[in-house]
Design an enzyme around this catalytic site. Structure first.
Site, PDB file in Angstrom:
ATOM      1  CB  VAL A  40      -0.950   0.003   1.231  1.00 51.37           C
ATOM      2  CG1 VAL A  40      -1.686   1.337   1.341  1.00 51.37           C
ATOM      3  CG2 VAL A  40      -1.944  -1.130   1.137  1.00 51.37           C
TER       4      VAL A  40
ATOM      5  CG  ASP B 136       9.482  -0.301   5.579  1.00 50.92           C
ATOM      6  OD1 ASP B 136       8.406  -0.493   4.987  1.00 50.92           O
ATOM      7  OD2 ASP B 136       9.960  -1.096   6.408  1.00 50.92           O
TER       8      ASP B 136
ATOM      9  CD  GLU C 247      -5.652  -0.384   0.566  1.00 47.49           C
ATOM     10  OE1 GLU C 247      -5.936  -0.539  -0.630  1.00 47.49           O
ATOM     11  OE2 GLU C 247      -5.549  -1.326   1.385  1.00 47.49           O
TER      12      GLU C 247
ATOM     13  NE  ARG D  37      -9.566  -3.605  -8.618  1.00 44.93           N
ATOM     14  CZ  ARG D  37     -10.031  -3.490  -9.849  1.00 44.93           C
ATOM     15  NH1 ARG D  37     -10.855  -4.380 -10.331  1.00 44.93           N
ATOM     16  NH2 ARG D  37      -9.655  -2.486 -10.627  1.00 44.93           N
TER      17      ARG D  37
ATOM     18  CE  LYS E  18      -9.832  -2.034   2.490  1.00 49.10           C
ATOM     19  NZ  LYS E  18      -8.469  -1.810   2.194  1.00 49.10           N
TER      20      LYS E  18
ATOM     21  CG  PHE F 147     -15.585  -9.717  -6.151  1.00 52.18           C
ATOM     22  CD1 PHE F 147     -15.021  -8.867  -7.085  1.00 52.18           C
ATOM     23  CD2 PHE F 147     -14.807 -10.126  -5.080  1.00 52.18           C
ATOM     24  CE1 PHE F 147     -13.717  -8.424  -6.967  1.00 52.18           C
ATOM     25  CE2 PHE F 147     -13.491  -9.689  -4.953  1.00 52.18           C
ATOM     26  CZ  PHE F 147     -12.956  -8.841  -5.903  1.00 52.18           C
TER      27      PHE F 147
ATOM     28  N   GLY G  88     -15.211 -21.139  -6.929  1.00 51.39           N
ATOM     29  CA  GLY G  88     -13.982 -21.932  -6.979  1.00 51.39           C
ATOM     30  C   GLY G  88     -13.418 -22.177  -5.606  1.00 51.39           C
TER      31      GLY G  88
ATOM     32  CB  CYS H 241      -7.098  -7.430   1.516  1.00 51.31           C
ATOM     33  SG  CYS H 241      -5.570  -6.588   1.083  1.00 51.31           S
TER      34      CYS H 241
ATOM     35  NE  ARG I  53       1.053 -10.426   1.796  1.00 49.27           N
ATOM     36  CZ  ARG I  53       0.940  -9.115   1.971  1.00 49.27           C
ATOM     37  NH1 ARG I  53       1.241  -8.571   3.130  1.00 49.27           N
ATOM     38  NH2 ARG I  53       0.534  -8.339   0.990  1.00 49.27           N
TER      39      ARG I  53
HETATM   40  C1  UGA Z   1      -9.147  -6.609  -2.000  1.00 50.98           C
HETATM   41  C2  UGA Z   1     -10.279  -5.684  -2.466  1.00 50.98           C
HETATM   42  O1  UGA Z   1     -10.849  -6.194  -3.666  1.00 50.98           O
HETATM   43  C3  UGA Z   1      -9.752  -4.257  -2.696  1.00 50.98           C
HETATM   44  O2  UGA Z   1     -10.829  -3.393  -3.040  1.00 50.98           O
HETATM   45  C4  UGA Z   1      -9.099  -3.757  -1.397  1.00 50.98           C
HETATM   46  O3  UGA Z   1      -8.575  -2.455  -1.529  1.00 50.98           O
HETATM   47  C5  UGA Z   1      -7.961  -4.708  -1.033  1.00 50.98           C
HETATM   48  O4  UGA Z   1      -8.497  -6.035  -0.854  1.00 50.98           O
HETATM   49  C6  UGA Z   1      -7.335  -4.221   0.240  1.00 50.98           C
HETATM   50  O5  UGA Z   1      -7.979  -4.261   1.289  1.00 50.98           O
HETATM   51  O6  UGA Z   1      -6.222  -3.687   0.208  1.00 50.98           O
HETATM   52  P1  UGA Z   1      -7.191  -7.926  -3.249  1.00 50.98           P
HETATM   53  O7  UGA Z   1      -6.805  -8.472  -1.926  1.00 50.98           O
HETATM   54  O8  UGA Z   1      -6.122  -7.400  -4.151  1.00 50.98           O
HETATM   55  O9  UGA Z   1      -8.228  -6.705  -3.083  1.00 50.98           O
HETATM   56  O10 UGA Z   1      -7.922  -9.097  -4.013  1.00 50.98           O
HETATM   57  P2  UGA Z   1      -9.345  -9.329  -4.690  1.00 50.98           P
HETATM   58  O11 UGA Z   1      -9.320  -8.949  -6.105  1.00 50.98           O
HETATM   59  O12 UGA Z   1     -10.415  -8.736  -3.850  1.00 50.98           O
HETATM   60  O13 UGA Z   1      -9.430 -10.928  -4.607  1.00 50.98           O
HETATM   61  C7  UGA Z   1      -9.417 -11.584  -3.336  1.00 50.98           C
HETATM   62  C8  UGA Z   1      -9.568 -13.071  -3.494  1.00 50.98           C
HETATM   63  O14 UGA Z   1     -10.869 -13.421  -3.905  1.00 50.98           O
HETATM   64  C9  UGA Z   1      -8.600 -13.721  -4.491  1.00 50.98           C
HETATM   65  O15 UGA Z   1      -8.089 -14.895  -3.918  1.00 50.98           O
HETATM   66  C10 UGA Z   1      -9.492 -14.052  -5.668  1.00 50.98           C
HETATM   67  O16 UGA Z   1      -9.032 -15.150  -6.407  1.00 50.98           O
HETATM   68  C11 UGA Z   1     -10.807 -14.344  -4.971  1.00 50.98           C
HETATM   69  N1  UGA Z   1     -11.994 -14.132  -5.817  1.00 50.98           N
HETATM   70  C12 UGA Z   1     -12.261 -12.901  -6.329  1.00 50.98           C
HETATM   71  C13 UGA Z   1     -12.856 -15.186  -6.044  1.00 50.98           C
HETATM   72  O17 UGA Z   1     -12.648 -16.318  -5.568  1.00 50.98           O
HETATM   73  N2  UGA Z   1     -13.967 -14.972  -6.813  1.00 50.98           N
HETATM   74  C14 UGA Z   1     -14.253 -13.758  -7.343  1.00 50.98           C
HETATM   75  O18 UGA Z   1     -15.290 -13.634  -8.039  1.00 50.98           O
HETATM   76  C15 UGA Z   1     -13.370 -12.695  -7.096  1.00 50.98           C
END
Ligand code: UGA
Length: 473
Positions: free
Chosen positions: A11, A30, A152, A155, A223, A268, A272, A279, A346
């Site tokens: 971030v 840092d 924030e 993604r 958030k 979303f 699977g 996050c 992670r």
């Molecule tokens: C998530 C949020 O989407 C962001 O908006 C947020 O800012 C961020 O956390 C954060 O708190 O910093 P991120 O962790 O990058 O972002 O990942 P996502 O795109 O949300 O995906 C999370 C998980 O869900 C992944 O393992 C992905 O494979 C899974 N996923 C996502 C599914 O299993 N199905 C979906 O339809 C979408």
């Protein structure tokens, strides 16, 4: 504007680099000296599309610098963005000790008044504690601290684009000066005057972001509530997928039609292996704990978390059903990162799947575009391959654990010939079942309706021989 960023993780790096790109003067610090040395050398320690180019350009333009000298960093900015980690504690609560450390550092080292902004994901009411620590530890009584929350919504994999072209910017403030200062900081992004630099190819054209000004408590809650809602949406889709399997429906067809309703939306809903990463899993836990502490029993969210944990059990069961005995089987894995376009592992579902396969005595080989080095530090005993065909060689099964789009483009006909047994268990519903079956694969996934005749599809070479024979007769 002069900005300090404390914490050069994912971030902090994106925030600091993008603020510099927006024209501000940014100093990042840092407490990991090795990380700062790497960044000073122009090397980005994480894989995030576009970040290295922007970091190099802005460092060269002298708008972005990195230092281990935390006191100097604190004093260089008028606004200080706290971007340190808030990892989960044993009980799921967010560990806020790094925020506390930074607050005490700012309180004791600042020589001039500061706007202190929480960027890290924190539970509601952290801002109130932050204010207290800043005032209790303040060394110079002439120094004034104002606190704001600016969560924030980045993604991983599209963080730079999300920062420069956000849907919304949330400012949790309690005074006009803080709001004015943050509006000024975000002005280039807010007014959409900020156009895509040429090197940000593939970035969508700028659209104005919606600015939302709230209280600090609301901003913090927004958030956690957003990430938790996304998690629930995924778990909901996963339950529908399980139901699809039982009643002979197809999850892709179901969520496609559901998503056409603008009140639901198409995103979303991919079923699977469930959600991983640093996050969603930790934010869901922290939100549940916050609700409990506040006397609210968030059953719905707890259930979403449980559903997510059970995805791995279900997946292992699918492997067992297909392979019967897992011990001594050669299992190939495609995809290790928690999602595509990142090297982050992670809380990746792949880690638990590998752990269980190894515990059952399988021989594991793996390939991922970006995440193999990180995975090798956890599982040195598995074999990492240079490309997917090497994983497939003599394998009894191939597992898809990350939705890297490249896996769709593989030469599945060739892969089928390489394997001991053409079996694919797709944990991300990524591949086209018909294509796989055409190539003689036994194919399993989540919630898709695979026609019985297709399941027993005759391998391609036999089919070709049969059709030749028919033509001849
Ligand atoms: C998530 C949020 O989407 C962001 O908006 C947020 O800012 C961020 O956390 C954060 O708190 O910093 P991120 O962790 O990058 O972002 O990942 P996502 O795109 O949300 O995906 C999370 C998980 O869900 C992944 O393992 C992905 O494979 C899974 N996923 C996502 C599914 O299993 N199905 C979906 O339809 C979408």
């Amino acid at each position: 504007m002069r900005i300090t960023v404390i914490g050069c993780g994912y971030v902090g790096l994106v925030t600091g680099t993008c603020f510099a790109e927006a024209g501000h003067q940014v100093v990042c610090t840092d407490n990991d000296a090795e990380r700062i040395a790497t960044l000073k050398a122009g090397i980005v320690p994480i894989y995030e599309p576009h970040l290295d180019g922007l970091l190099t350009a802005n460092s060269r333009a002298n708008r972005l610098s990195f230092t281990c000298d935390a006191t100097a960093a604190v004093n260089s900015g008028d606004a200080i963005f706290i971007c340190v980690g808030t990892p989960p504690k044993e009980n799921g609560e967010a560990d806020l000790s790094a925020i506390d450390d930074v607050a005490r550092l700012i309180a004791t080292e600042a020589h001039t008044s500061k706007l202190v902004v929480e960027k890290s994901t924190v539970p509601a009411q952290t801002g109130q504690q932050l204010k207290r620590v800043l005032s209790v530890y303040r060394r110079d009584p002439s120094v004034d601290f104002r606190v704001a929350s600016n969560p924030e919504f980045l993604r991983e994999g599209t963080a730079v684009e999300d920062f420069l072209h956000p849907d919304r910017i949330v400012l949790g403030v309690e005074d006009e000066d803080s709001e004015a200062q943050l509006r000024e900081i975000y002005r280039p992004i807010l007014e959409a005057k900020f156009n895509c630099p040429a090197h940000l190819k593939g970035c969508p054209s700028a659209k104005p972001a919606t600015l939302v000004v709230t209280t600090i408590n609301s901003a913090e809650l927004i958030k956690h509530a957003s990430n938790s809602f996304l998690a629930m949406k995924i778990s909901y889709a996963n339950m529908i997928a399980d139901l699809c399997e039982k009643v002979g429906a197809d999850i892709k067809e179901v969520v496609h039609a559901m998503g056409l309703d603008p009140r639901i939306g198409p995103q979303f809903l991919n079923a699977g292996l469930g959600f991983g990463g640093f996050c969603l899993p930790k934010d869901v836990q922290a939100f549940v704990r916050l609700a409990e502490r506040s006397g609210v029993n968030f059953h719905m969210l707890k259930e979403a978390e449980l559903v997510n944990k059970r995805r791995i059990d279900l997946f292992i069961e699918k492997i067992r059903q297909a392979l019967w005995v897992i011990k001594d089987k050669q299992v190939g894995i495609l995809g290790l990162a928690f999602k595509a376009n990142t090297d982050d592992i992670r809380f990746a579902p792949s880690l638990e799947v590998i752990r269980r396969l190894l515990a059952e005595g399988a021989q594991v080989r793996a390939y991922d575009q970006e995440a193999m080095d990180r995975t090798a530090t956890i599982f040195p005993e598995i074999q990492f391959c240079r490309e997917p065909h090497e994983v497939a060689q003599d394998a009894d099964a191939l597992l898809i654990l990350t939705e890297w789009p490249e896996f769709r483009q593989l030469d599945w006909g060739h892969i089928s010939e390489l394997m001991s047994r053409p079996l694919v268990i797709d944990g991300r519903n990524l591949l086209d079942p018909a294509t796989l079956m055409e190539h003689g694969f036994e194919y399993h996934c989540f919630g898709r309706h695979l026609e019985e005749p297709q399941r027993q599809f005759v391998p391609a070479p036999i089919l070709k021989a049969a059709s030749n024979a028919m033509q001849q007769s």
